[in-house]
Design a protein around this motif. Structure first.
Motif, PDB file in Angstrom:
ATOM      1  N   ASN A 151       6.288 -19.752  17.391  1.00  0.00           N
ATOM      2  CA  ASN A 151       7.488 -20.442  16.917  1.00  0.00           C
ATOM      3  C   ASN A 151       8.343 -19.548  16.035  1.00  0.00           C
ATOM      4  N   ALA A 152       8.031 -18.228  16.027  1.00  0.00           N
ATOM      5  CA  ALA A 152       8.770 -17.229  15.251  1.00  0.00           C
ATOM      6  C   ALA A 152       8.590 -17.419  13.754  1.00  0.00           C
ATOM      7  N   HIS A 153       7.539 -18.146  13.351  1.00  0.00           N
ATOM      8  CA  HIS A 153       7.226 -18.272  11.934  1.00  0.00           C
ATOM      9  C   HIS A 153       6.344 -17.104  11.503  1.00  0.00           C
ATOM     10  N   ILE A 154       6.598 -16.580  10.311  1.00  0.00           N
ATOM     11  CA  ILE A 154       5.816 -15.460   9.798  1.00  0.00           C
ATOM     12  C   ILE A 154       4.436 -15.954   9.379  1.00  0.00           C
ATOM     13  N   ARG A 155       3.382 -15.308   9.915  1.00  0.00           N
ATOM     14  CA  ARG A 155       2.016 -15.677   9.572  1.00  0.00           C
ATOM     15  C   ARG A 155       1.350 -14.623   8.693  1.00  0.00           C
ATOM     16  N   LEU A 156       1.593 -13.381   8.990  1.00  0.00           N
ATOM     17  CA  LEU A 156       1.007 -12.287   8.214  1.00  0.00           C
ATOM     18  C   LEU A 156       2.071 -11.244   7.958  1.00  0.00           C
ATOM     19  N   GLN A 157       1.929 -10.559   6.822  1.00  0.00           N
ATOM     20  CA  GLN A 157       2.896  -9.500   6.522  1.00  0.00           C
ATOM     21  C   GLN A 157       2.288  -8.509   5.531  1.00  0.00           C
ATOM     22  N   LYS A 158       2.625  -7.249   5.765  1.00  0.00           N
ATOM     23  CA  LYS A 158       2.172  -6.203   4.843  1.00  0.00           C
ATOM     24  C   LYS A 158       3.253  -5.141   4.734  1.00  0.00           C
ATOM     25  N   VAL A 159       3.396  -4.604   3.519  1.00  0.00           N
ATOM     26  CA  VAL A 159       4.352  -3.532   3.249  1.00  0.00           C
ATOM     27  C   VAL A 159       3.578  -2.261   2.914  1.00  0.00           C
ATOM     28  N   VAL A 160       3.948  -1.163   3.578  1.00  0.00           N
ATOM     29  CA  VAL A 160       3.341   0.147   3.315  1.00  0.00           C
ATOM     30  C   VAL A 160       4.456   1.112   2.948  1.00  0.00           C
ATOM     31  N   THR A 161       4.320   1.723   1.783  1.00  0.00           N
ATOM     32  CA  THR A 161       5.306   2.721   1.354  1.00  0.00           C
ATOM     33  C   THR A 161       4.795   4.108   1.708  1.00  0.00           C
ATOM     34  N   LEU A 162       5.555   4.823   2.519  1.00  0.00           N
ATOM     35  CA  LEU A 162       5.149   6.157   2.987  1.00  0.00           C
ATOM     36  C   LEU A 162       5.937   7.229   2.241  1.00  0.00           C
ATOM     37  N   SER A 163       5.197   8.189   1.713  1.00  0.00           N
ATOM     38  CA  SER A 163       5.820   9.342   1.052  1.00  0.00           C
ATOM     39  C   SER A 163       5.476  10.586   1.865  1.00  0.00           C
ATOM     40  N   VAL A 164       6.503  11.265   2.370  1.00  0.00           N
ATOM     41  CA  VAL A 164       6.316  12.503   3.137  1.00  0.00           C
ATOM     42  C   VAL A 164       6.782  13.663   2.266  1.00  0.00           C
TER      43      VAL A 164
ATOM     44  N   GLY B 176     -11.425  -2.285  -5.864  1.00  0.00           N
ATOM     45  CA  GLY B 176     -11.492  -2.966  -4.582  1.00  0.00           C
ATOM     46  C   GLY B 176     -11.331  -2.034  -3.402  1.00  0.00           C
ATOM     47  N   GLU B 177     -11.440  -0.707  -3.635  1.00  0.00           N
ATOM     48  CA  GLU B 177     -11.360   0.332  -2.606  1.00  0.00           C
ATOM     49  C   GLU B 177     -10.011   0.353  -1.920  1.00  0.00           C
ATOM     50  N   GLU B 178      -8.968  -0.039  -2.638  1.00  0.00           N
ATOM     51  CA  GLU B 178      -7.616   0.078  -2.107  1.00  0.00           C
ATOM     52  C   GLU B 178      -6.993   1.360  -2.637  1.00  0.00           C
ATOM     53  N   ILE B 179      -6.186   2.021  -1.794  1.00  0.00           N
ATOM     54  CA  ILE B 179      -5.573   3.296  -2.164  1.00  0.00           C
ATOM     55  C   ILE B 179      -4.469   3.054  -3.189  1.00  0.00           C
ATOM     56  N   LEU B 180      -4.578   3.749  -4.327  1.00  0.00           N
ATOM     57  CA  LEU B 180      -3.555   3.651  -5.366  1.00  0.00           C
ATOM     58  C   LEU B 180      -2.613   4.847  -5.340  1.00  0.00           C
ATOM     59  N   LEU B 181      -3.186   6.039  -5.276  1.00  0.00           N
ATOM     60  CA  LEU B 181      -2.396   7.266  -5.259  1.00  0.00           C
ATOM     61  C   LEU B 181      -3.038   8.245  -4.294  1.00  0.00           C
ATOM     62  N   GLN B 182      -2.224   9.193  -3.845  1.00  0.00           N
ATOM     63  CA  GLN B 182      -2.729  10.215  -2.933  1.00  0.00           C
ATOM     64  C   GLN B 182      -1.869  11.466  -3.068  1.00  0.00           C
TER      65      GLN B 182
ATOM     66  N   GLU C 198       0.843  -1.199   0.000  1.00  0.00           N
ATOM     67  CA  GLU C 198       0.000   0.000   0.000  1.00  0.00           C
ATOM     68  C   GLU C 198       0.878   1.248   0.000  1.00  0.00           C
ATOM     69  N   MET C 199       0.428   2.268  -0.720  1.00  0.00           N
ATOM     70  CA  MET C 199       1.181   3.515  -0.809  1.00  0.00           C
ATOM     71  C   MET C 199       0.399   4.613  -0.099  1.00  0.00           C
ATOM     72  N   VAL C 200       1.069   5.303   0.817  1.00  0.00           N
ATOM     73  CA  VAL C 200       0.446   6.370   1.604  1.00  0.00           C
ATOM     74  C   VAL C 200       1.291   7.629   1.458  1.00  0.00           C
ATOM     75  N   GLU C 201       0.613   8.763   1.285  1.00  0.00           N
ATOM     76  CA  GLU C 201       1.312  10.041   1.189  1.00  0.00           C
ATOM     77  C   GLU C 201       0.781  10.987   2.255  1.00  0.00           C
TER      78      GLU C 201
END
Length: 728
Positions: free
Chosen positions: A265-278, A359-365, A171-174
């Motif tokens: 057990n330190a296994h990854i179950r969920l993960q998400k990447v968010v790119t922040l632009s300030v 799908g109501e996901e943020i593309l640009l801001q 996801e990209m957030v500005e």
């Protein structure tokens, strides 16, 4: 024999489905990732990662280019993509100088504008190059078979872990620099409850910034005052929301944020990447009353007919475009489109445009800041010692009755001067320096006049004053700045003697003034002369001053705003204020001249009782109008009407005259022509002694001239002189 044949197959680089094998020591290896060409132009980002690593990012390609901020250090200067990767859909990763430690599962994640998520797993196996295999074949055959079996068990275990892992779309957030906070969202959609023993980590550029574990939050990102800058919900597992609130976003905060959820057990179950632009927001400045303003946001990435574009101002929708059409019905109540004109100060602030996928996901801001300039700074000049001065602020807007109006001195220091709220017009928050010296109209909202009267002016009152209007929620609606200059110089005094034909009230300036200014002379709040549009405006003057005032021709060119006042009257004395306004009605210059009209000196007349008559003298030098009225009165020791002359007639027999003076007084038949207003008083008595005053009025009842004569009637008996040694 079959095993030997398998080992004879070349393995220097081989891609079979989702598996790539290569020898340690080769120059590079290609991890293939190809997507259909019909969607390649829609790519927003591509991310290669290796989830089994603590810092999983291998390579990130954005529309603006490669982003190496969060790249695992082991891959520094070893990875690359084609320059046109996002345009062609060929997102294959080139890994240079592969080693055995590079073996593992690499994931190619792509993000496209419609919100679709593509993910391809590539299994890379880097092995040591074989020795001379015919010689050592028998020695290594058994270990190889065992290793293959062990590797199969290991890969099956890794497969089960990878299968249970879910990676959310990038996801990209500005956000604009200076905002209070920004939300890095991560709301999970799994139907099953999240186990209570998970650990949630948020990382930025390989640095841990926030951890949630065992029911508690730990913020690891501090500001310069050591205050926490990150925050998560107190119970993120129950509400299934791992979003991170980042406070006071700074330029250094931009980059890729990764939220990882680990099981016990330190296994990854969920993960998400968010790119922040300030970013520093784009600022658009407009003037109140303009018909429209453009908030710019251009992009070549999106096909607008496939997305939803939403503009917001202060969390309220101001415009929505969807399915290629403007959707005015989706706007918030009481909000108008930005192109609908009549811009107000309330339009000030930050506007956020967000582009959503189907799908109501943020593309640009993008963020755009509007500054609406409303009222120009106004200059007010005053002189120390003046009783009061007005700091003007007249409005045209209809204001709610629950607003709050604050007058403040902001320079050279900050002081609260006056606060108006409809519930109370007295505020204890005012600075003691202004207590009892500042006031506003009792009902400023109804008359739309927020001006402040400041009394008992002092030199220390000089400075910059602001009047700010807030609504009930504390949001600023209007603001005006007034600069007050209290000058330390004495008022200019001009003195004349009554009867003089004219007097000059001086006002010479050094400033160059525009031709569209207005010059206004006032006497006790009465307009006596107006100069505007390069000519004198007689229609704006008070009736009593018409024909009696004039200014120099070309006063702006000659820089001389002096006023000549003719036909002087005693009522002309007092303070005269000359004010220069610009075309907007703001005060540019101001000067006060005090006029003093000296009356005639009191004259002494002495006479003996019983004399036939006496002259109370009053000769003038100036010309008088024909329609004057002259009154002679005894003003001391008591007040009595003695004689009246009006409209060319002596009215000595009128009811106004005291009976005691009937047939005993006389004036010239034409005193105006002869310029002699003297009075003859006949048949003198001792009781005639006293002070006599002659007052001349014009037809409007204004006093023109006045003179006093003291009459002394002496007793004749007391005046008999006694010779030396004689008796009376």
């Amino acid at each position: 024999m079959m095993v030997i044949l398998l080992l004879l197959i070349p393995v220097s680089q081989h891609a079979s489905g989702m598996e790539v094998e290569v020898y340690d020591g080769v120059e590079s290896v290609l991890l293939p990732c190809q997507l259909p060409a019909d969607v390649s132009s829609d790519f927003l980002a591509a991310v290669w990662d290796r989830e089994e690593l603590k810092d999983p990012t291998v390579h990130v390609r954005l529309q603006s280019g490669d982003d190496f901020k969060d790249q695992n250090v082991r891959y520094t200067n070893r990875t690359s993509l084609r320059a046109d990767a996002l345009q062609t859909g060929d997102l294959s990763l080139i890994l240079r100088n592969p080693t055995v430690s590079d073996s593992g599962t690499y994931t190619c994640n792509t993000r496209v504008f419609r919100g679709n998520q593509s993910q391809i797993d590539i299994q890379l196996k880097v092995t040591e190059p074989p020795a001379v295999w015919p010689i050592v074949l028998s020695a290594v055959l058994v270990p190889v078979v065992l290793l293959a079996a062990g590797f199969g068990v290991f890969m099956y275990h890794r497969y089960k872990i990878m299968k249970s892992r879910k990676v959310y779309p990038v996801e990209m957030v500005e956000v604009k620099q200076g905002e209070e906070s920004v939300q890095l969202s991560f709301q999970i959609t799994e139907e099953k409850d999240v186990p209570l023993d998970v650990k949630v980590e948020w990382r930025h550029q390989n640095t841990m910034v926030h951890v949630y574990e065992n029911g508690g939050n730990q913020s690891l990102l501090k500001d310069q005052n050591h205050r926490d800058r990150t925050e998560m919900n107190e119970d993120p597992l129950r509400i299934k929301d791992f979003s991170l609130k980042l406070k006071d976003p700074q330029l250094s905060d931009r980059g890729v944020y990764t939220c990882t959820v680990y099981d016990r057990n330190a296994h990854i179950r969920l993960q998400k990447v968010v790119t922040l632009s300030v970013r520093v927001p784009e600022v658009v400045e407009v003037v109140k009353g303009m018909q429209s303003v453009i908030l710019p946001f251009t992009t070549e990435v999106l096909k607008l007919q496939d997305v939803t574009v939403e503009w917001k101002h202060k969390d309220k929708k101001v415009h929505v475009r969807q399915n290629g059409q403007n959707q005015s019905h989706d706007q918030e109540v009481n909000e108008e489109p930005l192109t609908n004109g009549n811009l107000q100060h309330t339009d000030d602030g930050t506007y956020t445009c967000t582009v959503y996928s189907e799908g109501e996901e943020i593309l640009l801001q993008k963020v755009v800041s509007i500054t609406v300039r409303v009222y120009p700074v106004e200059m007010v000049n005053a002189t120390q010692g003046e009783k009061s001065i007005l700091l003007p602020f007249k409005v045209t807007d209809h204001l709610p009755q629950d607003v709050k109006v604050e007058w403040r001195l902001i320079n050279p220091e900050d002081r609260m001067v006056y606060v108006y709220e409809r519930s109370k017009n007295e505020s204890p928050s005012r600075d003691h320096v202004y207590r009892g010296r500042a006031e506003m109209d009792e009902d400023p909202l109804t008359i739309k006049d927020l001006s402040l009267t400041l009394k008992d002016l002092r030199l220390t009152d000089s400075g910059v004053y602001t009047c700010t209007v807030y609504n009930k929620d504390g949001h600023m609606l209007l603001q005006k700045v007034v600069t007050l200059s209290v000058r330390d110089y004495p008022l200019e005094m001009v003195e004349v003697t009554q009867g003089e034909t004219s007097v000059l009230l001086p006002f010479k300036i050094t400033e160059d003034l525009l031709q569209d200014i207005k010059v206004e002379w006032k006497h006790q709040n009465i307009i006596v002369h107006v100069y505007q549009n390069s000519q004198n405006q007689s229609l704006l003057m008070d009736e009593d001053y018409k024909g009696r005032t004039e200014m120099n021709e070309g006063p702006l060119k000659n820089k001389d705003l002096s006023l000549t006042l003719k036909g002087l009257q005693l009522s002309d004395r007092g303070g005269y204020t000359c004010t220069v306004y610009n075309k907007d009605g703001s005060i540019l210059l101001q000067k006060v001249v005090t006029l003093s009209v000296r009356g005639y000196q009191t004259e002494m007349v002495e006479v003996m009782e019983g004399e036939g008559s006496v002259l109370l003298p009053f000769k003038i030098t100036g010309d008088l109008p024909r329609d004057i009225k002259a009154e002679w009165r005894l003003t001391h020791p008591e007040e009595k009407m003695v004689h009246v002359y009006e409209s060319g007639n002596n009215l000595s027999d009128e009811d106004d005259q005291e009976q005691v003076y009937s047939s005993r007084t006389e004036m010239n038949e034409d005193p105006v022509t002869t310029k002699d207003l003297s009075l003859i008083l006949k048949d003198l008595h001792l009781t005639d002694s006293g002070v006599y005053t002659c007052t001349v009025y014009n037809k409007y009842g204004h006093m023109l001239l006045q003179k006093s004569v003291t009459l002394s009637v002496r007793d004749r008996k007391s005046d008999i002189k006694v010779e030396d040694g004689g008796h009376i």
